[in-house]
Design a protein around this motif. Sequence first.
Motif, mmCIF file in Angstrom:
data_model
loop_
_atom_site.group_PDB
_atom_site.id
_atom_site.type_symbol
_atom_site.label_atom_id
_atom_site.label_comp_id
_atom_site.label_asym_id
_atom_site.label_seq_id
_atom_site.Cartn_x
_atom_site.Cartn_y
_atom_site.Cartn_z
ATOM 1 N N ALA A 202 -2.327 -17.942 -30.698
ATOM 2 C CA ALA A 202 -0.942 -18.384 -30.581
ATOM 3 C C ALA A 202 0.042 -17.318 -31.052
ATOM 4 C CB ALA A 202 -0.741 -19.669 -31.381
ATOM 5 N N LYS A 203 1.157 -17.243 -30.393
ATOM 6 C CA LYS A 203 2.203 -16.291 -30.738
ATOM 7 C C LYS A 203 2.714 -16.548 -32.152
ATOM 8 C CE LYS A 203 6.489 -14.261 -28.988
ATOM 9 N NZ LYS A 203 7.504 -14.274 -27.904
ATOM 10 N N GLY A 204 2.857 -15.468 -32.939
ATOM 11 C CA GLY A 204 3.360 -15.586 -34.302
ATOM 12 C C GLY A 204 2.292 -15.730 -35.355
ATOM 13 N N SER A 205 1.050 -15.966 -34.932
ATOM 14 C CA SER A 205 -0.045 -16.062 -35.901
ATOM 15 C C SER A 205 -0.377 -14.671 -36.443
ATOM 16 C CB SER A 205 -1.290 -16.664 -35.241
ATOM 17 O OG SER A 205 -1.795 -15.776 -34.252
ATOM 18 N N GLY A 206 -1.195 -14.626 -37.485
ATOM 19 C CA GLY A 206 -1.549 -13.344 -38.085
ATOM 20 C C GLY A 206 -2.200 -12.391 -37.108
ATOM 21 N N MET A 207 -3.179 -12.874 -36.354
ATOM 22 C CA MET A 207 -3.854 -12.016 -35.392
ATOM 23 C C MET A 207 -2.913 -11.580 -34.276
ATOM 24 S SD MET A 207 -6.909 -11.409 -36.459
ATOM 25 C CE MET A 207 -7.744 -10.800 -35.003
ATOM 26 N N ASP A 208 -1.975 -12.436 -33.934
ATOM 27 C CA ASP A 208 -0.998 -12.074 -32.911
ATOM 28 C C ASP A 208 -0.107 -10.933 -33.388
ATOM 29 O OD1 ASP A 208 0.371 -12.695 -30.325
ATOM 30 O OD2 ASP A 208 2.047 -13.095 -31.678
ATOM 31 N N VAL A 209 0.225 -10.929 -34.687
ATOM 32 C CA VAL A 209 0.987 -9.817 -35.259
ATOM 33 C C VAL A 209 0.226 -8.512 -35.082
ATOM 34 C CG1 VAL A 209 1.881 -8.816 -37.405
ATOM 35 C CG2 VAL A 209 2.229 -11.242 -36.924
ATOM 36 N N LEU A 210 -1.081 -8.538 -35.380
ATOM 37 C CA LEU A 210 -1.921 -7.346 -35.246
ATOM 38 C C LEU A 210 -2.019 -6.915 -33.787
ATOM 39 C CD1 LEU A 210 -3.752 -5.334 -36.754
ATOM 40 C CD2 LEU A 210 -5.638 -6.952 -36.427
ATOM 41 N N LEU A 211 -2.175 -7.873 -32.899
ATOM 42 C CA LEU A 211 -2.280 -7.566 -31.475
ATOM 43 C C LEU A 211 -1.001 -6.923 -30.942
ATOM 44 C CD1 LEU A 211 -3.562 -7.776 -28.628
ATOM 45 C CD2 LEU A 211 -2.580 -10.084 -28.495
ATOM 46 N N ARG A 212 0.124 -7.588 -31.164
ATOM 47 C CA ARG A 212 1.380 -7.116 -30.596
ATOM 48 C C ARG A 212 1.872 -5.834 -31.276
ATOM 49 N NH1 ARG A 212 4.100 -11.296 -27.509
ATOM 50 N NH2 ARG A 212 2.773 -13.136 -27.480
ATOM 51 N N GLY A 213 1.769 -5.821 -32.622
ATOM 52 C CA GLY A 213 2.308 -4.676 -33.340
ATOM 53 C C GLY A 213 1.457 -3.428 -33.255
ATOM 54 N N PHE A 214 0.139 -3.580 -33.452
ATOM 55 C CA PHE A 214 -0.728 -2.396 -33.481
ATOM 56 C C PHE A 214 -1.414 -2.130 -32.143
ATOM 57 C CE2 PHE A 214 -4.880 -0.370 -34.114
ATOM 58 C CZ PHE A 214 -4.461 0.839 -34.649
ATOM 59 N N VAL A 215 -2.164 -3.117 -31.648
ATOM 60 C CA VAL A 215 -2.987 -2.882 -30.461
ATOM 61 C C VAL A 215 -2.130 -2.545 -29.241
ATOM 62 C CG1 VAL A 215 -4.661 -3.900 -28.864
ATOM 63 C CG2 VAL A 215 -4.839 -4.345 -31.325
ATOM 64 N N LEU A 216 -1.148 -3.391 -28.952
ATOM 65 C CA LEU A 216 -0.383 -3.200 -27.725
ATOM 66 C C LEU A 216 0.723 -2.153 -27.859
ATOM 67 C CD1 LEU A 216 -0.192 -6.894 -26.485
ATOM 68 C CD2 LEU A 216 -1.768 -5.092 -25.787
ATOM 69 N N LYS A 217 1.558 -2.285 -28.882
ATOM 70 C CA LYS A 217 2.684 -1.349 -28.991
ATOM 71 C C LYS A 217 2.245 0.050 -29.396
ATOM 72 C CE LYS A 217 6.709 -4.300 -29.700
ATOM 73 N NZ LYS A 217 7.921 -4.522 -30.526
ATOM 74 N N GLU A 218 1.413 0.149 -30.459
ATOM 75 C CA GLU A 218 1.058 1.471 -30.972
ATOM 76 C C GLU A 218 -0.079 2.123 -30.204
ATOM 77 O OE1 GLU A 218 0.555 2.048 -35.105
ATOM 78 O OE2 GLU A 218 2.342 0.939 -35.675
ATOM 79 N N GLN A 219 -1.136 1.390 -29.976
ATOM 80 C CA GLN A 219 -2.317 1.984 -29.354
ATOM 81 C C GLN A 219 -2.211 2.073 -27.832
ATOM 82 O OE1 GLN A 219 -5.460 3.058 -31.208
ATOM 83 N NE2 GLN A 219 -3.615 3.309 -32.439
ATOM 84 N N ALA A 220 -1.687 1.012 -27.203
ATOM 85 C CA ALA A 220 -1.656 0.981 -25.742
ATOM 86 C C ALA A 220 -0.304 1.381 -25.161
ATOM 87 C CB ALA A 220 -2.019 -0.419 -25.254
ATOM 88 N N ALA A 221 0.731 1.495 -26.008
ATOM 89 C CA ALA A 221 2.095 1.801 -25.543
ATOM 90 C C ALA A 221 2.553 0.800 -24.489
ATOM 91 C CB ALA A 221 2.168 3.227 -25.003
ATOM 92 N N LEU A 222 2.262 -0.478 -24.747
ATOM 93 C CA LEU A 222 2.640 -1.555 -23.839
ATOM 94 C C LEU A 222 3.623 -2.501 -24.518
ATOM 95 C CD1 LEU A 222 -0.865 -2.502 -22.375
ATOM 96 C CD2 LEU A 222 0.906 -1.148 -21.249
ATOM 97 N N ASP A 223 4.525 -3.054 -23.734
ATOM 98 C CA ASP A 223 5.438 -4.083 -24.225
ATOM 99 C C ASP A 223 4.720 -5.423 -24.082
ATOM 100 O OD1 ASP A 223 7.383 -6.095 -24.510
ATOM 101 O OD2 ASP A 223 8.972 -4.781 -23.786
ATOM 102 N N PRO A 224 4.419 -6.104 -25.191
ATOM 103 C CA PRO A 224 3.659 -7.353 -25.098
ATOM 104 C C PRO A 224 4.378 -8.458 -24.339
ATOM 105 C CG PRO A 224 4.465 -6.992 -27.329
ATOM 106 C CD PRO A 224 4.709 -5.733 -26.582
ATOM 107 N N GLU A 225 5.697 -8.349 -24.194
ATOM 108 C CA GLU A 225 6.457 -9.377 -23.485
ATOM 109 C C GLU A 225 6.566 -9.104 -21.986
ATOM 110 O OE1 GLU A 225 7.346 -12.071 -24.879
ATOM 111 O OE2 GLU A 225 7.024 -11.522 -26.983
ATOM 112 N N LYS A 226 6.402 -7.844 -21.579
ATOM 113 C CA LYS A 226 6.691 -7.491 -20.188
ATOM 114 C C LYS A 226 5.515 -6.889 -19.426
ATOM 115 C CE LYS A 226 11.538 -6.431 -21.312
ATOM 116 N NZ LYS A 226 12.580 -5.364 -21.309
ATOM 117 N N ASP A 227 4.644 -6.183 -20.123
ATOM 118 C CA ASP A 227 3.653 -5.362 -19.418
ATOM 119 C C ASP A 227 2.329 -6.056 -19.128
ATOM 120 O OD1 ASP A 227 5.420 -3.253 -19.292
ATOM 121 O OD2 ASP A 227 4.713 -2.344 -21.158
#
Length: 338
Positions: free
Chosen positions: A136-161
Amino acid sequence: MTVARRPLLTLLLAAASLCLTSTARADTRPLRVGWVFAMANAPAVIAEQKRFFAEEGLSVELKSFGDGPVLQQALAAGELDLAYVGAPPVYQWFSRGLDARILAKVNYGQAAVISTAAGPVKTLADLRGRRLASVAKGSGMDVLLRGFVLKEQAALDPEKDLGILPMPPANMNAALDRNVADAAFLWEPFVSQALLRGNSRLVLDLNQALPEYPWYVVMAPVATLKERGSDVVKLLRAHHKAINFLKQQPAESNQIIAQAFKLEAVQTADGKTIAPTAIVQEARKRLGWADALEAQDLRFIQRLMDYSLSLGFIAQPLKVEKVVDTGYWLKATAGVPK
């Protein structure tokens, strides 16, 4: 004059006695401990089954929860005294007024991105335009996914890409099998179960990208620390024993974990049967246990706080020093081999 004061003195002594009796009774109440039902929180199970809590003279009532947000609600309602939970729920609720402290670490590692072995997702860049199963959005793992995995590692926008499909972790492997999702962000033992079946690909091991990153922690509301500080020290000592047992007795601890989490044997594509304890052993490649909060752990928790702020999950900046108190762990482990 002395005679006139005797009834008052008697009442005061009686009140003091009643207060002491009530305090003693409160100290003998079981410590109500919540924990997120995840393999990474195995130290809670080990401490109970190996009687490490009892060895410390501590009565503990363990209650498992499906996720951190629900557990935090129970804490906020005064239904728990202490918890094994992810660091993000602790600081998120702290920002909303639940005064609590992170006391010790529980584990490091656990999460990964996987995809179907024959599917199109071989790297994080391949997630663009794809469907990713996650929590679920906003959960702890979601923070890790959106902040680190997608934005930093994959250079993806979690809302658009890409499309993020929230679902229970137990359903993610089936979502991959049925082509509902192209990849999944999940954790142990689900990662190992998928890999051992032979029909999944490991896209990203978070413990390789972030070596020994902390996740679950032992935490307590400040009210618990004030009222039952000595019991908190006892629990942390039992927790330390459980961590050492997991490291020193892997075969027995794997058996306990397999039974506690009701793991079933995995059937491979070529018909082989892989035992539940082998699933736990495979999970140890991405998951480990430790209780000391090191400087690098505090930096990582601060990083999570900063992700949460940038994602809009908390309203104000937070500093990790305000949410962490290692003093109780230091008391618990003083003179004990680390």
